[in-house]
Design an enzyme around this catalytic site. Structure first.
Site, PDB file in Angstrom:
ATOM      1  CB  SER A  34      41.499  -3.030  50.449  1.00 49.22           C
ATOM      2  OG  SER A  34      41.678  -3.213  49.075  1.00 49.22           O
ATOM      3  CG  HIS A  63      42.584  -1.837  55.311  1.00 54.67           C
ATOM      4  ND1 HIS A  63      41.472  -2.629  55.422  1.00 54.67           N
ATOM      5  CD2 HIS A  63      42.411  -1.115  54.191  1.00 54.67           C
ATOM      6  CE1 HIS A  63      40.654  -2.392  54.414  1.00 54.67           C
ATOM      7  NE2 HIS A  63      41.199  -1.470  53.647  1.00 54.67           N
ATOM      8  CD  GLU A  82      40.435  -4.701  58.680  1.00 53.34           C
ATOM      9  OE1 GLU A  82      39.832  -5.725  58.938  1.00 53.34           O
ATOM     10  OE2 GLU A  82      40.620  -4.311  57.515  1.00 53.34           O
ATOM     11  CG  ASN A 126      37.451  -4.817  52.215  1.00 56.32           C
ATOM     12  OD1 ASN A 126      36.464  -4.088  52.146  1.00 56.32           O
ATOM     13  ND2 ASN A 126      38.683  -4.358  52.056  1.00 56.32           N
TER      14      ASN A 126
END
Ligand code: 3HC
Length: 285
Positions: A120, A141, A153, A191
């Site tokens: 992540s 991801h 992702e 994130n």
């Protein structure tokens, strides 16, 4: 290259979800972990999530059985790597452990195999540099719960080839997910945006600007988020949130990414969210 055989490393929340979606979409899956106990727990979760789908009528009993039959369990990573077209690593966010795993899979996987990480926040370029095939290394991801969330992702390290990217993009589409292309950068896109929002919600709580429930209500009803940021932090794990904030802070060097002191305090106390039974909310196991 047509991907047929997939190895997923790690049978925790993300790993078992990733194995589930690959198997459900016709890929042969080796699910690898360090012990039979962890693997059994992972498969129990996959069964429960498949049951959810059959009860809802979105998956037939036959497809449920076929999905489970496509998953083999193993504690031998080297053996599984040898027969894989793609390996997706989904272990804890521990750089040393990831490095060891990538060295093992690089040494054993066939030359055509793609090595992917569900990290992540750890740099794909850095992970790729521990292998002799950085062109075949990519970030893949997924989002929790993996069978539900439509996004993947795809993170290109500095050396990721166009061919690797295209193969993994097609695999993500075969999983009925929507891939997005992201260059390697701290926190990627998801994130980089999500964690500062969660962190800001924690600052608001610590500063007494509003109650926990009111902060979450603002984002649920005002912005149509399915969960408020404090409930989502518990769902993700407060230790994971803190570790990602640290990656953003260190990697981007801007104090706007400093983790909220209350987040640090809760992690130090072991209030890690849903998995620990206590975070911003309390949970029954
Ligand atoms: N596995 C499989 N399916 C699940 C599931 C699971 N663990 N949890 C819920 N579902 C399914 C349900 O069966 C249901 O399916 P349906 O739409 O076909 O009926 C659907 O999801 C909705 O579930 P529920 O009605 O039980 O519960 P909710 O409506 O409260 O939804 C939720 C639960 C899907 C978790 C929703 O609250 C949500 O989307 N929350 C936000 C999740 C999110 O933001 N995830 C990303 C986290 S960040 C991340 O993973 C990246 C990392 O790097 C930090």
């Amino acid at each position: 290259m047509n991907i047929k055989i997939v190895t997923v490393i790690g049978s925790g929340t993300m790993g078992n979800g990733i194995a589930h979606v690959f198997a459900q979409n016709g890929f042969s899956v080796n699910l690898v972990d360090v012990s039979k106990e962890f693997l059994d727990r992972g498969v129990k979760n996959i069964r429960a999530n498949l049951d959810r789908q059959t009860k809802k009528g979105t998956l037939t009993e036959e497809a449920r059985g076929a999905t489970l039959a496509r998953i083999e369990l193993s504690t031998d990573l080297a053996v599984c790597a040898k027969k894989s077209d793609i390996i997706v690593e989904a272990v804890n966010e521990n750089t040393v452990l990831k490095r060891e795993i990538f060295q093992t899979i690089d040494a054993n996987a066939p030359p055509h195999a793609i090595l992917a990480s569900n990290t992540s926040s750890i740099s794909i370029t850095e992970i790729a540099a521990t292998t002799k095939r950085p062109a075949n290394v990519i970030g893949m991801h997924f989002f929790n719960p993996v069978p539900v969330m439509k996004l993947v992702e795809l993170i290109r390290g500095i050396a990721t080839s166009d061919e690797t990217f295209a193969i993994v993009r097609d695999a993500a589409i075969a999983l009925e997910k929507t891939p997005v292309e992201v260059r390697d950068s701290p926190g990627f896109i998801s994130n980089r945006i999500l964690m500062p929002m969660i962190n800001e919600a924690i600052f608001c709580l610590a500063e007494g600007i509003a109650s926990r429930d009111d902060i979450d209500t603002v984002m649920k009803l005002g912005m149509a988020h399915p969960m408020g940021p404090l409930a989502l932090a518990d769902f993700i794990g407060l230790d994971v949130c803190l570790s990602i904030m640290n990656v953003l802070h260190d990697g981007l060097g801007d104090d706007k990414y400093r983790p909220a002191p209350l987040l640090k305090k809760m992690v130090a106390a072991g209030y890690l969210g849903k998995k620990a039974g206590k975070g911003f909310y309390e949970y029954q196991s």
